[in-house]
Design a protein around this motif. Structure first.
Motif, PDB file in Angstrom:
ATOM      1  N   GLY A 667     -15.091 -17.157  -8.783  1.00  0.00           N
ATOM      2  CA  GLY A 667     -15.827 -16.670  -9.998  1.00  0.00           C
ATOM      3  C   GLY A 667     -16.267 -17.726 -10.590  1.00  0.00           C
ATOM      4  N   VAL A 668     -16.081 -18.753 -10.578  1.00  0.00           N
ATOM      5  CA  VAL A 668     -16.810 -20.104 -11.237  1.00  0.00           C
ATOM      6  C   VAL A 668     -18.361 -20.199 -10.133  1.00  0.00           C
ATOM      7  CG1 VAL A 668     -16.914 -22.430 -11.237  1.00  0.00           C
ATOM      8  CG2 VAL A 668     -15.020 -21.407 -11.911  1.00  0.00           C
ATOM      9  N   CYS A 669     -18.036 -19.988  -8.677  1.00  0.00           N
ATOM     10  CA  CYS A 669     -18.816 -19.982  -7.210  1.00  0.00           C
ATOM     11  C   CYS A 669     -20.020 -19.289  -8.260  1.00  0.00           C
ATOM     12  CB  CYS A 669     -18.253 -20.252  -5.994  1.00  0.00           C
ATOM     13  SG  CYS A 669     -17.652 -21.680  -5.721  1.00  0.00           S
ATOM     14  N   LEU A 670     -19.757 -17.547  -8.043  1.00  0.00           N
ATOM     15  CA  LEU A 670     -20.614 -16.927  -8.218  1.00  0.00           C
ATOM     16  C   LEU A 670     -21.055 -16.576  -9.384  1.00  0.00           C
ATOM     17  CD1 LEU A 670     -18.524 -13.528  -7.602  1.00  0.00           C
ATOM     18  CD2 LEU A 670     -20.614 -15.008  -6.304  1.00  0.00           C
ATOM     19  N   LEU A 671     -20.746 -17.490 -10.887  1.00  0.00           N
ATOM     20  CA  LEU A 671     -21.526 -18.010 -11.822  1.00  0.00           C
ATOM     21  C   LEU A 671     -22.469 -18.900 -11.526  1.00  0.00           C
ATOM     22  CD1 LEU A 671     -18.491 -17.896 -14.617  1.00  0.00           C
ATOM     23  CD2 LEU A 671     -20.791 -15.743 -14.263  1.00  0.00           C
ATOM     24  N   LEU A 672     -22.465 -19.832 -11.047  1.00  0.00           N
ATOM     25  CA  LEU A 672     -23.062 -20.721 -10.534  1.00  0.00           C
ATOM     26  C   LEU A 672     -24.294 -20.776  -9.440  1.00  0.00           C
ATOM     27  CD1 LEU A 672     -20.624 -23.768 -10.116  1.00  0.00           C
ATOM     28  CD2 LEU A 672     -21.638 -23.760 -11.936  1.00  0.00           C
ATOM     29  N   LEU A 673     -23.866 -20.062  -9.045  1.00  0.00           N
ATOM     30  CA  LEU A 673     -24.545 -19.015  -7.702  1.00  0.00           C
ATOM     31  C   LEU A 673     -26.322 -18.085  -8.511  1.00  0.00           C
ATOM     32  CD1 LEU A 673     -24.944 -19.199  -5.187  1.00  0.00           C
ATOM     33  CD2 LEU A 673     -24.153 -16.925  -4.702  1.00  0.00           C
ATOM     34  N   LEU A 674     -25.673 -17.450  -9.901  1.00  0.00           N
ATOM     35  CA  LEU A 674     -26.328 -16.747 -10.245  1.00  0.00           C
ATOM     36  C   LEU A 674     -27.230 -17.845 -10.737  1.00  0.00           C
ATOM     37  CD1 LEU A 674     -23.998 -14.108 -12.045  1.00  0.00           C
ATOM     38  CD2 LEU A 674     -26.197 -13.704 -10.500  1.00  0.00           C
ATOM     39  N   ALA A 675     -26.897 -19.323 -11.948  1.00  0.00           N
ATOM     40  CA  ALA A 675     -27.516 -19.746 -12.725  1.00  0.00           C
ATOM     41  C   ALA A 675     -28.166 -20.424 -11.745  1.00  0.00           C
ATOM     42  CB  ALA A 675     -26.411 -21.015 -13.266  1.00  0.00           C
ATOM     43  N   GLY A 676     -27.767 -21.316 -10.592  1.00  0.00           N
ATOM     44  CA  GLY A 676     -28.897 -21.297  -9.359  1.00  0.00           C
ATOM     45  C   GLY A 676     -30.075 -20.550  -8.998  1.00  0.00           C
ATOM     46  N   ALA A 677     -29.800 -19.804  -8.993  1.00  0.00           N
ATOM     47  CA  ALA A 677     -30.692 -18.158  -8.412  1.00  0.00           C
ATOM     48  C   ALA A 677     -31.831 -19.076  -9.792  1.00  0.00           C
ATOM     49  CB  ALA A 677     -30.262 -17.082  -7.951  1.00  0.00           C
ATOM     50  N   ALA A 678     -31.529 -18.494 -11.156  1.00  0.00           N
ATOM     51  CA  ALA A 678     -32.046 -18.404 -12.499  1.00  0.00           C
ATOM     52  C   ALA A 678     -32.746 -20.129 -12.489  1.00  0.00           C
ATOM     53  CB  ALA A 678     -31.383 -18.746 -13.024  1.00  0.00           C
ATOM     54  N   LEU A 679     -32.325 -21.163 -12.171  1.00  0.00           N
ATOM     55  CA  LEU A 679     -33.192 -22.499 -12.403  1.00  0.00           C
ATOM     56  C   LEU A 679     -34.219 -22.387 -11.095  1.00  0.00           C
ATOM     57  CD1 LEU A 679     -30.610 -24.903 -12.296  1.00  0.00           C
ATOM     58  CD2 LEU A 679     -31.805 -24.565 -13.941  1.00  0.00           C
ATOM     59  N   LEU A 680     -34.138 -21.796  -9.851  1.00  0.00           N
ATOM     60  CA  LEU A 680     -34.926 -21.442  -8.902  1.00  0.00           C
ATOM     61  C   LEU A 680     -36.222 -20.400  -9.015  1.00  0.00           C
ATOM     62  CD1 LEU A 680     -32.811 -21.279  -5.868  1.00  0.00           C
ATOM     63  CD2 LEU A 680     -34.494 -23.880  -6.372  1.00  0.00           C
ATOM     64  N   TYR A 681     -35.499 -19.434  -9.931  1.00  0.00           N
ATOM     65  CA  TYR A 681     -36.683 -18.550 -10.945  1.00  0.00           C
ATOM     66  C   TYR A 681     -37.731 -19.179 -11.328  1.00  0.00           C
ATOM     67  CZ  TYR A 681     -38.637 -14.819 -12.565  1.00  0.00           C
ATOM     68  OH  TYR A 681     -39.728 -13.827 -13.903  1.00  0.00           O
ATOM     69  N   LEU A 682     -36.681 -20.509 -12.462  1.00  0.00           N
ATOM     70  CA  LEU A 682     -37.273 -20.710 -13.507  1.00  0.00           C
ATOM     71  C   LEU A 682     -38.617 -22.326 -12.465  1.00  0.00           C
ATOM     72  CD1 LEU A 682     -35.490 -21.183 -16.174  1.00  0.00           C
ATOM     73  CD2 LEU A 682     -37.159 -19.267 -15.885  1.00  0.00           C
ATOM     74  N   PHE A 683     -37.830 -22.458 -11.568  1.00  0.00           N
ATOM     75  CA  PHE A 683     -38.718 -23.152 -11.330  1.00  0.00           C
ATOM     76  C   PHE A 683     -40.308 -22.724 -10.653  1.00  0.00           C
ATOM     77  CE2 PHE A 683     -40.193 -25.442  -7.371  1.00  0.00           C
ATOM     78  CZ  PHE A 683     -40.297 -26.787  -7.947  1.00  0.00           C
ATOM     79  N   LEU A 684     -39.616 -21.837  -9.950  1.00  0.00           N
ATOM     80  CA  LEU A 684     -41.550 -20.885  -9.212  1.00  0.00           C
ATOM     81  C   LEU A 684     -42.484 -20.714 -10.435  1.00  0.00           C
ATOM     82  CD1 LEU A 684     -40.036 -18.954  -6.145  1.00  0.00           C
ATOM     83  CD2 LEU A 684     -41.730 -20.865  -5.903  1.00  0.00           C
TER      84      LEU A 684
END
Length: 694
Positions: A667-684
């Motif tokens: 569960g924690v890893c899935l949430l972090l995966l979503l958060a990381g994907a959001a960070l990558l989106y904001l970076f681009l």
């Protein structure tokens, strides 16, 4: 006194004599010391606070002044009983000329390593070996790999160094110096191969390599690529199709790189996509998907590395197999998942940054796909993976063997796992009357504290109890057999050419298997030198367990970048990183759930960071092959891919550290995966620039 007593007894009646004789004998037994007979006393047990290993009268003994009695001592990690007499105790085992290593631990937990051997004159030799020398074998392997950028010789040198230290550091003896060289093969390599699990991994890897070569040469893989390439109707869809093909060919990074790059190049050229972007899409789907998929040419080596690391863990749940540990570590493989997600974001948002943006603008505006053609330094490898001349590209020639491998693996895991569960049920007297899958599945509640375990818990029990090596052997044999039959049926190659192709596939796996065998040998050396014990004792109180994944990530990425090999990085680091993670967590007083989470995190980190370093390294074989298959200048590929890999690497470090702090779990890893994907989106969104359609 005794004769007088005897003479007096002669005047006593016989009946009285018998009674007196019995009394006399009883008195003798009770008062034996009076007659000079000392009864056997029970040896007292003592606690010794300190001792030394020394030479007394030419013999090796334990010395502890004033000690007398039986003492419990820890020798080579095992509790042993040693009898002291007047402060001296002999060694519990005989000493030979070859000698033996003794790891001693005093009651305060201080460790010391000694080599004891017998001399030809009957005396003994004791040499204290500083424990820090136990880290020399992996260090030698790492440093030589960094300097010479060659892994096999570096690993051999590391094993030789360990063999020489384990032999007692006999610098004065040319015989034992040569003996340590010979023992690399005689003792450690042979021992690594004389293991059923290791042999299973080798056979599985060979069979999968043969299958990949066969379905590549018979046109099956190219057929799959050709069928999917019809989805490309625009620059965006062409890139997405390339990404999709890279994910679809998940079972081998070499096949992925060479087949997708060569087949999609005309498609991407048609839509004015730069060769640099094609090389990035090819390279960055190959290793990440191969590292996390559960049926690949990587899985055998990964299981071997993990199994070698967990064997030395004190108190680890031995019920978990290497395969179940690999599956448990998958949620923490952030770099692989973030890389695949980041490529999708780049494709969807049509944004690039850094040198890649300039390459894309050049191609879209001028139509020049690459600044110059790539070199053909690896043309032979590419040719070996391309279809034979005249082959009809039938997608099912590859699809059927691959799907069969997946299905048979699942069948094997379920079959061996349920059989193992049945044996466990039989031991506790709860075995079902019928030995069928359904009956065993229904009875699994008897093996848990829960009377009605859920599906996930039951499946985890079955997979955890399965013999993954058997399942992989069944699967690889089934896959290569199906590939051979389909090849002969389509008359693409005759049986002689097919067998030669399979042998070529075997050869492609040979370098990896040599690395793997030497890695097992290095792990055996470090186990004999008790490297894990030294590192865990030295580091357990000096490293924050929550920062360990980040530290291991940086170290693994650096080694992989310098050597150009993710496999060699895993081979070097797994035997060290796994024991350190376990000891550091235990020293911090972590509960079992958090301790396992840290361990799984570190296992995934070594794998992920190895892939990151491989992506950034200009000497990586997959990086070179990606350049070749995409017909992209090699340095241009490295320059354009490195910023993308580093961005996802930084986000992966943050996610891995956060997972450790939050206790881990799916569960924690899935949430972090979503958060990381959001960070990558904001970076681009912030740093990426929109690429013109052309």
């Amino acid at each position: 006194m005794v004769p007088a007593l005897t003479k007096h007894c002669q005047r006593i009646p016989s009946t009285m004599k018998n009674r007196l004789l019995l009394l006399f004998l009883s008195a003798c037994c009770i008062t034996a010391p009076v007659w000079g007979q000392v009864p056997e006393e029970e040896t007292s047990r003592i606690d010794i606070q300190s001792y030394t290993l020394s030479i007394e009268n030419g013999r090796a003994v334990f010395s502890s002044p004033g000690a007398h009695g039986m003492a419990d001592m820890e020798i080579n990690g095992e509790a042993r009983e040693v009898e002291f007499s007047n402060g001296i105790a002999p060694l519990p085992d005989p000493v030979t000329a070859r000698g033996a290593l003794l790891l001693l631990s005093d009651p305060q937990g201080h460790l010391s390593l000694h080599h004891v051997s017998a001399r030809s004159n009957g005396s003994h030799r004791v040499r204290n070996i500083p424990l820090w020398l136990s880290i020399l074998p992996p260090l030698v392997a790492i440093l030589l790999a960094l300097v010479f950028r060659e892994v096999i010789v570096s690993l051999f040198a590391g094993v030789w160094t360990g063999a020489f230290i384990a032999g007692g550091l006999r610098i004065e003896s040319p015989y034992y110096f040569l003996m340590s060289f010979w023992e690399v093969v005689q003792k450690f390599v042979i021992a690594a191969l004389n293991d059923s699990g290791h042999l299973s991994i080798i056979v599985f890897s060979l069979l999968i390599g043969g299958m990949v070569a066969l379905i590549s040469r018979n046109g099956g893989m190219a057929g799959i690529v050709q069928s999917l390439s019809r989805l490309a109707r625009s620059p965006r869809s062409a890139q997405f199709t390339t990404w999709l093909l890279g994910v679809a060919i998940f079972f081998d990074d070499y096949a992925n790189t060479l087949i997708v790059g060569n087949t999609m190049r005309p498609v991407t050229d048609k839509f004015r996509i730069s060769r640099e972007k094609l090389a990035y899409l090819v390279d960055s789907t190959a290793a990440p998907i191969a590292s996390v998929a559960f049926i690949t040419t990587w899985i055998g080596a990964q299981l071997g590395y993990i199994d070698s690391g967990i064997k030395v863990l004190d108190g680890f749940d031995s019920g978990m197999t290497a395969y179940s540990i690999f599956l448990s570590a998958l949620p923490y493989s952030f770099y692989a998942f973030f890389t695949l997600i980041f490529m999708l974001l780049v494709i969807y948002m049509r944004r690039d940054f850094g040198p890649m943006y300039h390459a894309e603008v050049r191609t879209r505006t001028t139509g020049v796909a690459a600044r110059q053609p790539a070199t053909a330094s690896a043309a032979h490898e590419a040719e070996a993976m391309m279809p034979v001349e005249g082959a009809v590209l039938r997608w099912y020639n590859a699809f059927i063997p691959v799907v069969l491998v997946v299905l048979v693996t699942i069948f094997g895991l379920l079959d061996t796992g349920l059989q193992s569960c049945y044996d466990q049920l039989a031991e506790i007297g709860a075995a079902p009357a019928v030995q069928s899958w359904g009956a065993i599945w229904q009875s699994l509640g008897a093996l848990t504290e829960t009377t009605q375990p859920g599906f996930v818990l039951k499946l985890g029990m079955v997979i955890g109890s399965a013999d993954s090596y058997v399942a992989l052997l069944w699967a690889s044999l089934s896959g290569i057999t199906a590939a051979l039959l389909l090849t002969l049926r389509s008359r693409v190659m005759n049986i002689g050419d097919s067998v030669n192709t399979i042998l070529t596939g075997f050869k492609t796996m040979l370098p990896a298997l040599m690395i793997l065998t030497l890695a097992w040998s290095l792990a055996a050396v470090t186990e004999q030198l008790h490297t894990a014990s030294f590192l865990t004792t030295a580091l357990k109180d000096s490293i924050n367990p929550y920062l360990l994944p980040a530290l291991i990530f940086v170290l693994a990425a650096g080694i992989s970048f310098s050597t150009g090999s993710s496999w060699s990085t895993m081979a070097i680091l797994y035997p060290i990183a796994i024991p350190i993670a376990w000891a550091v967590g235990k020293s911090a007083g972590m509960d079992p759930a958090h301790l396992n989470a840290i361990l799984f995190n570190v296992i995934a980190v070594v794998l992920s960071a190895s892939v990151l370093g491989d992506h950034c390294s200009p000497i990586s074989d997959t990086t070179i092959l990606s350049s070749l298959a995409s017909d992209c200048p090699h340095i241009d590929h490295v320059r354009t891919q490195m910023p993308y890999a580093l961005v996802t690497g930084v986000v992966s470090i943050v996610a891995g550290t956060a997972a450790a702090l939050l206790g881990g779990g799916i569960g924690v890893c899935l949430l972090l995966l979503l958060a990381g994907a959001a960070l990558l989106y904001l970076f681009l969104l912030r740093f990426g620039k929109r690429v013109p359609e052309g």
